[in-house]
Design a protein around this motif. Structure first.
Motif, PDB file in Angstrom:
ATOM      1  N   ALA A 152     -36.760  10.327  21.380  1.00  0.00           N
ATOM      2  CA  ALA A 152     -35.463  10.047  21.988  1.00  0.00           C
ATOM      3  C   ALA A 152     -34.596   9.400  20.913  1.00  0.00           C
ATOM      4  O   ALA A 152     -35.071   8.563  20.149  1.00  0.00           O
ATOM      5  CB  ALA A 152     -35.642   9.105  23.175  1.00  0.00           C
ATOM      6  N   GLY A 160     -32.415   9.320  25.676  1.00  0.00           N
ATOM      7  CA  GLY A 160     -32.936  10.663  25.471  1.00  0.00           C
ATOM      8  C   GLY A 160     -31.897  11.765  25.623  1.00  0.00           C
ATOM      9  O   GLY A 160     -32.247  12.946  25.673  1.00  0.00           O
ATOM     10  N   VAL A 193     -32.105  14.306  21.064  1.00  0.00           N
ATOM     11  CA  VAL A 193     -33.517  14.264  20.696  1.00  0.00           C
ATOM     12  C   VAL A 193     -33.673  14.659  19.223  1.00  0.00           C
ATOM     13  O   VAL A 193     -33.009  15.576  18.751  1.00  0.00           O
ATOM     14  CB  VAL A 193     -34.325  15.209  21.624  1.00  0.00           C
TER      15      VAL A 193
END
Ligand code: AMP
Ligand code: GLY
Length: 421
Positions: free
Chosen positions: A144, A178, A181
């Motif tokens: 993340a 997140g 990514v």
């Protein structure tokens, strides 16, 4: 001088312990602090992520110097607010704290600086991320982008695990962290932590350490914030540290300055070392916890002078008096950590431990409840000792652990195994 430390963990207890030994410190306040810190300094209730509230507190308490412990206030711009108010502060600006707050930002800095790190891709949607996973195969590391309290990294051993991790992250299981990514090449090697102080221009190495991230002995089970550490880390030899300085740290600092966000504070470089070559795993914009505990044991009072030099821009004139010995800290955590755990279990036996410059129990999640010490967090105590050798330090630290009567807690018995084997 009057000093304020922001934070409440074992890291902040260790910082407070070192700062208090320096005659320059007249008064120390730690906000919010914990039960161990309260034995050596005043603790104050304060929302440490609220820059305006911190500025008011600093003014009201005639604070001369602020040391920011954790990443959240740094990422929230608390250091900027304080500097704008003319307060001397140790810790990077919000812009510079992006080195921890955004993994994609750090990768782009590494690209620009030519710093060795894992190959990667940066994605805003699951389809593109999955296509990349399929071209790269496994093992592969899914991260993340944002701050996820150390939980936003999934090491996928198979392609299916990686595809699931991508779905999980874009599905919101790490919240805003997140929304973007980073997918990285899996790096093999031995990990170690390298700590340097920076004042925007100058960089001064202050020590090495090795953490133990997994909860179980033999480095098994889920990741934690760290179950123990020792310093120095022999895998990070002087030659490798020098390589990290020239190939990674100094180019990063130059790139940060060139972008108008010079870095000031402690920079914690997580390095993967293989065949004598360090590569960057991650940066953190704060001391490691529990690595700080072993660093502070070995630096002692000079830690305050060094942090003041970093804040004042005079690190070029600063020198570290290196201790020749070794330090180890064993984390005692609440049963169940890093999963769910009970709060409020009673801890006895600390009175039987004589604390001095060689032996310290730094508190993390503790509070006094009806006059009795109780566990209030996942990681609770950092039992820390020094010795002429790492084996001596380990013997002392585990000797102290034996005296602590806490049925609700557990610890790893193999801290330091890589260096001791
Ligand atoms: P980070 O939050 O980036 O430090 O990642 C947490 C942990 O995951 C690190 O301390 C490493 O043990 C591991 N890790 C992260 N990135 C990689 C990588 N590219 N290759 C291998 N291990 C990694
Ligand atoms: N001990 C690892 C960290 O502070 O991030």
């Amino acid at each position: 001088m009057n000093i304020l430390i922001l934070g409440s963990g074992g890291r902040e207890h260790a910082l407070a312990w070192a700062v208090m030994q320096n005659p320059k410190c007249d008064r120390l306040i730690v906000a919010p602090g914990n039960a161990g810190i309260a034995q050596i300094a005043s603790c104050a209730n304060l929302d440490i992520n609220d820059g305006a509230a911190v500025c008011v507190f600093v003014e009201e308490n005639a604070i001369d110097f602020v040391i920011i412990g954790p990443e959240a206030p740094l990422a929230a711009g608390v250091a900027d607010r304080l500097r704008a108010a003319g307060v001397l502060v140790f810790g990077p600006s919000q812009g510079a704290a992006a080195l921890e707050a955004s993994k994609a930002f750090t990768k782009s800095i590494c690209d620009a600086a030519g710093a060795p790190t894992a190959a990667y891709g940066h994605f805003h949607d699951a389809d593109a991320a999955k296509a990349y996973v399929r071209t790269q195969g496994a093992p592969i590391v899914i991260k993340a982008d944002g701050l996820a309290a150390g939980k936003g990294v999934i090491i996928a051993m198979t392609q299916n695990e990686a595809l699931e991790a991508v779905d999980e992250m874009f599905g919101g299981s790490f919240g805003d962290a997140g929304a973007e990514v980073v997918i990285e090449e899996f790096m093999e090697g031995e990990e170690a932590s390298f700590f340097v102080l920076c004042d925007g221009k100058n960089v001064l190495p202050i020590g090495t350490a090795q953490d133990h991230k997994r909860v179980g002995e033999g480095d098994t089970g889920p990741n934690t914030g760290g179950m123990g550490a020792y310093s120095p880390a022999p895998v990070l030899s002087d030659a490798i540290a020098e390589r990290a300085m020239t190939q990674i740290i100094r180019p990063t600092m130059a790139e940060m300055a060139a972008r108008g966000t010079p870095y000031q504070g402690v920079l914690y470089a997580g390095l993967m070392i293989k065949d004598g070559q360090p590569r960057l795993v991650e940066y953190n914009v704060r001391f490691g916890d529990p690595e700080c505990q072993v660093l502070m044991m070995r630096l002692g009072a000079q830690a305050l002078d060094l942090m003041l030099s970093a804040a004042r821009g005079t690190l070029d004139q600063a020198k570290v008096q290196w201790a020749e010995d070794h330090a180890m800290t064993v984390v005692m955590a609440a049963q169940g950590y890093p999963g769910s755990y009970e709060k409020g279990s009673r801890i006895n036996g600390l009175d039987a431990i004589a604390e001095d410059s060689q032996h310290m129990v730094f508190h993390a999640g503790t509070a006094l409840q009806d006059g009795v010490l109780a566990a209030t967090g996942g990681r609770v105590l950092n039992v820390t000792a020094r010795g002429d050798t790492l084996a001596d330090a380990a013997k002392r630290a585990y000797g102290m652990v034996e005296k602590i009567d806490w049925p609700g807690g557990f610890f790893r018995r193999d801290i330091g195994w890589r260096a001791l084997k």
